[in-house]
Write an enzyme that holds these catalytic residues in place. Structure first.
Site, PDB file in Angstrom:
ATOM      1  N   SER A 264      48.923  -7.068  19.934  1.00  0.00           N
ATOM      2  CA  SER A 264      48.973  -7.793  18.652  1.00  0.00           C
ATOM      3  C   SER A 264      50.270  -7.468  17.949  1.00  0.00           C
ATOM      4  O   SER A 264      50.861  -6.406  18.168  1.00  0.00           O
ATOM      5  CB  SER A 264      47.814  -7.363  17.752  1.00  0.00           C
ATOM      6  OG  SER A 264      48.090  -6.101  17.170  1.00  0.00           O
ATOM      7  N   ASP A 265      50.726  -8.381  17.081  1.00  0.00           N
ATOM      8  CA  ASP A 265      51.776  -7.963  16.159  1.00  0.00           C
ATOM      9  C   ASP A 265      51.125  -6.955  15.200  1.00  0.00           C
ATOM     10  O   ASP A 265      49.899  -6.903  15.064  1.00  0.00           O
ATOM     11  CB  ASP A 265      52.392  -9.145  15.406  1.00  0.00           C
ATOM     12  CG  ASP A 265      53.770  -8.769  14.844  1.00  0.00           C
ATOM     13  OD1 ASP A 265      54.063  -7.564  14.757  1.00  0.00           O
ATOM     14  OD2 ASP A 265      54.552  -9.675  14.497  1.00  0.00           O
ATOM     15  N   TRP A 266      51.950  -6.173  14.540  1.00  0.00           N
ATOM     16  CA  TRP A 266      51.445  -5.025  13.769  1.00  0.00           C
ATOM     17  C   TRP A 266      50.637  -5.504  12.547  1.00  0.00           C
ATOM     18  O   TRP A 266      51.198  -6.015  11.581  1.00  0.00           O
ATOM     19  CB  TRP A 266      52.621  -4.147  13.363  1.00  0.00           C
ATOM     20  CG  TRP A 266      52.966  -3.087  14.378  1.00  0.00           C
ATOM     21  CD1 TRP A 266      53.106  -1.744  14.117  1.00  0.00           C
ATOM     22  CD2 TRP A 266      53.196  -3.227  15.790  1.00  0.00           C
ATOM     23  NE1 TRP A 266      53.395  -1.065  15.287  1.00  0.00           N
ATOM     24  CE2 TRP A 266      53.459  -1.943  16.319  1.00  0.00           C
ATOM     25  CE3 TRP A 266      53.168  -4.303  16.678  1.00  0.00           C
ATOM     26  CZ2 TRP A 266      53.708  -1.705  17.670  1.00  0.00           C
ATOM     27  CZ3 TRP A 266      53.429  -4.076  18.037  1.00  0.00           C
ATOM     28  CH2 TRP A 266      53.686  -2.800  18.509  1.00  0.00           C
ATOM     29  N   GLY A 267      49.331  -5.368  12.647  1.00  0.00           N
ATOM     30  CA  GLY A 267      48.483  -5.846  11.563  1.00  0.00           C
ATOM     31  C   GLY A 267      48.134  -7.314  11.708  1.00  0.00           C
ATOM     32  O   GLY A 267      47.707  -7.949  10.745  1.00  0.00           O
ATOM     33  N   GLY A 268      48.269  -7.852  12.898  1.00  0.00           N
ATOM     34  CA  GLY A 268      48.016  -9.279  13.111  1.00  0.00           C
ATOM     35  C   GLY A 268      46.585  -9.592  13.541  1.00  0.00           C
ATOM     36  O   GLY A 268      46.283 -10.734  13.868  1.00  0.00           O
TER      37      GLY A 268
END
Ligand code: BGC
Length: 739
Positions: A264-268
């Site tokens: 995932s993108d960071w916090g996605g």
């Protein structure tokens, strides 16, 4: 005899067991196929251990399986160099003293080289740096398409054309991975703006998705063999990209056969059930729970941590989901951190700096080069003997442009500024005036510069310019908030910090003026008629100053070309010619109404003039194109077609020309752009030398995506091949028929 053989075998087995050999577990046995090793490891793992593989344990790592001796996986940004070490659970730097890297030119600059061999060199060098720093996953390259000149992250991507981006990404990925480091190709997909980036829902046709926004990812996976992909922050067609059934399960994993891990993108990540079911393998986060508030250390609260474990135990999501995720993560670990045969890498070496400089030199684009006085030579290259006093103006002459911009910011071992680069060639002739001030690099706001300071800098520059023989203005954007940075888009297409007014005033007092634009985006140039020489200088990394000085002085003949169009004004762009629902959206949705007409596809088809077209770039020499020919006047979809054209260097210095092939489908069932890039070749020519340049086309180059039939179609009929020096400078055409 037979009995004797059996007893020898038994003794051998006992001996091997005693010596420990026979006890190497299958999952550690590198002579075994990777799939067998994964199966064996899974059979020995608890459910908790499998779930632990699916989420972060720190800002940039996931655990391995400690009880089995399976190692952790460490990740690093990407995509232009290896980020400095960060703290375990905070965004602050760890303040190590051994982590200053080589900064390579930003990816837009790499795209401007149009050189697949330089892309391979880039991948090799950055892969070696990642390996040396013991990083297993490099968070890059970025291949989102340049949809609008306002996107704060365009500098991290490979331009507006899906074919160019596809060709450039493949060698990068392959070479990175030869180091036993995974490329993590980002941000999948349709991630084209920073405004409302965490939630904006991109609504687009299947055709635009397949023809424009997916090809570079597909090439990275199918031709580059990428081992990991990063999901984007935004939603696509109603679902967050990090857990998106269509993008991840159907297209990426099923249709393209991707066997790596989706990170995932960071916090996605936003939902446990969706993350469990719709294709995500590893959840990474910016803060403690993948959301946005930092409290105590609770990686166990991530969506794919305890909440996932609970759902698995309750049976509300199938066990097969965690087996598949853990298998993909183990595959990634076996390919990288557990690969005992991978090389050792190297870091911030002279060789890497040479690579960075070569790429920078080939990326610089000469946009304009006129003589100041009629019938005299053009202003560039700068002949040192001609000038006594060369005034360099502009903050970007000294500002460290590897800083700022968000996650791609770099702590560098070496930074040769343009001022230093120019001084090393022109020595004492160089004087400097800052001219304007961009302020500190802040994440979420602009620094306000007092009016008095602005005036002081401007007046000083103008006074000095009056007395100079030549002015070199080094300006542009600077990766500050709103000026080419993650997290914010640009407010408009103008130059910031009063530069337009300053350039106009300078040109009025000194007509010998060169403007160098540092940016990853197009800008408007209202003063263009008054400035005889203009150069696109991108963000060029550690060696940028030397590269620029070599081009301005003529040591290197400029040979880059634009990987995106420069519109005359913002409203001319496809996505910006509609209302705000098309950009930046209404806060909920953004509607890709321009559809497949992105970049030059729009300008061409709608007959809109541009400032500088896609594929454009000048040289200190001149090239002459002959007549293109085709190997056959009619082909079937099973055949390939060879297109050949002679290109000659008709000037006095050696140079490189980027020859481009565009395809036009004369008549088709679905509307198509006027032309589409389907081939390019960078050819090196001595003065007077001529070479034949050839391109081989197959049916893929002729196809469009039919979203009713969900497939690519090469429709029979007449096609026109256009060979050009840019998207608007077509040197020759030739027809053929597809039967
Ligand atoms: C960015 C990614 C980056 C990640 C880790 C995110 O905010 O969108 O591109 O790799 O942070 O720094």
């Amino acid at each position: 005899m037979k009995e004797r053989k059996i007893s020898i075998l038994v003794i051998l087995f006992i001996l091997l067991s005693v010596s420990g050999w026979a006890q190497i577990p299958v999952y550690l046995d590198e002579s075994k196929p990777i799939e067998v090793r994964i199966k064996d490891a899974l059979s020995k793992m608890t459910l908790e251990e499998k779930v632990a593989l699916c989420h972060a344990q720190s800002k940039f790592s996931i655990p391995g399986v400690p009880s089995l001796g399976i190692s952790e996986l460490w990740m690093s940004d990407g995509p232009h160099g290896i980020h400095e070490e960060q703290l375990w659970n905070a965004w602050d730097a760890a303040k190590w003293t051994n982590d200053s890297c080589t900064a390579f030119p930003a990816l837009t600059a790499l795209a401007a080289t149009w050189s697949t061999s330089l892309s391979a060199e880039y991948g090799k060098a950055i892969g070696e740096e990642a390996r040396y720093r013991e990083k297993d996953v490099l968070l890059g390259p970025g291949v989102n398409i340049y949809r609008i000149p306002l996107n704060g992250r365009n500098f991290e991507y490979l331009g507006e054309d899906p074919y160019l981006a596809s060709q450039m990404v493949v060698p990068y990925v392959k070479e990175v991975q030869k180091n036993g480091v995974a490329a993590c190709v980002k941000h999948f997909a349709v991630n084209n703006q920073e405004t409302n980036r965490m939630d904006i829902n991109a609504i687009l046709s299947d055709r635009a998705l397949h023809e424009i926004y997916l090809p570079a990812f597909k090439a990275a996976v199918q031709e580059g063999g990428a081992w990991s992909i990063m999901g984007a922050y935004n939603k696509v067609l109603g679902q967050h990209a990090c857990h998106n059934e269509l993008l991840l399960n159907k297209i990426l994993k099923k249709d393209w056969g991707f066997d790596g891990a989706v990170i995932s993108d960071w916090g996605g990540v936003h939902d446990t059930k969706e993350a469990a079911l719709y294709g995500l393998d590893i959840e990474m986060g910016s803060f403690t729970n993948g959301l946005t508030s930092e409290s105590v250390f609770t990686y166990n609260d991530y969506f794919l941590a305890n909440p996932y474990l609970k759902m698995l135990k309750e049976g509300s999501v199938p066990m097969s989901t965690v087996d598949e995720k853990a298998a993909r993560v183990l595959r990634l670990i076996f390919r990288t951190s557990m690969n005992r045969n991978r090389p050792w890498g190297s870091f911030a070496s002279d060789e890497h700096h040479t690579t960075a400089r070569t790429i920078a030199e080939e990326a610089i684009v000469l946009l304009k080069n006129k003589a100041v006085i009629k019938n005299e030579k053009p202003l560039l290259p700068i002949d040192g003997n001609k000038y006594r006093n060369i005034l360099v103006i502009g903050e970007n002459a000294t500002r460290i442009l590897t800083d700022g911009g968000g996650s791609s910011t770099l702590k560098v071992k070496r930074y040769v500024s343009p001022l230093d680069g120019l001084k090393s060639i022109y020595g004492d002739k160089i004087t400097y005036a800052q001219g304007y001030e961009g302020g500190k690099s802040l994440w979420d706001r602009e620094e306000v510069i007092p009016e008095a300071r602005i005036k002081l800098l401007r007046d000083e520059a103008i006074q000095k310019a009056k007395k100079a023989d030549l002015v070199i203005f080094l300006g542009g954007l600077n990766k500050n908030y709103h000026q080419d940075s993650e997290g914010s888009d640009r407010p408009d297409m103008r130059l910031p910090f009063g530069q337009d007014e300053l350039i106009t005033s300078l040109a009025a007092v000194n007509p010998n003026i060169v403007f160098v634009l540092f940016s990853g985006n197009a800008v408007e140039m209202p003063w263009i008629q008054k400035v005889p020489a203009i150069v696109q200088g991108w963000y060029l990394g550690s060696e940028g100053g030397n590269a620029l000085a070599n081009v301005l002085s003529g040591k290197v003949n400029p040979n880059g070309k634009l990987p995106f169009s420069f519109p005359l004004k913002l409203k001319d762009c496809g996505a910006l010619s509609f209302d705000s629902s098309v950009f930046p959206g209404d806060g909920v949705n953004v509607n890709y109404k321009e559809d497949i007409l992105v970049g030059y596809r729009w300008f061409d088809t709608k007959n809109i003039p541009v400032l500088f077209p896609f594929g454009y770039g000048l040289s200190y020499t001149t090239f002459q194109y002959g007549k293109p020919t085709v190997s056959s006047k009619s082909i079937t979809t099973a055949d390939s077609l060879v297109v050949t054209i002679p290109v000659k260097n008709t000037g006095k210095v050696a140079g490189k020309e980027i020859v481009q092939l565009y395809v036009n489908d004369e008549k088709s069932s679905l509307p198509r752009p006027l032309k589409e890039l389907k081939g390019f070749e960078k050819v090196s020519l001595e003065p007077g030398e001529e070479k034949m340049v050839s391109f081989t086309l197959t049916k893929e180059a002729l196809s469009y995506y039919d979203d009713k039939k969900n497939t690519w179609i090469a429709e029979p009929g007449k096609f026109k091949i256009m060979i050009g020096a840019s998207a608007t400078d077509i040197k020759g055409t030739v027809d053929f028929v597809l039967k």
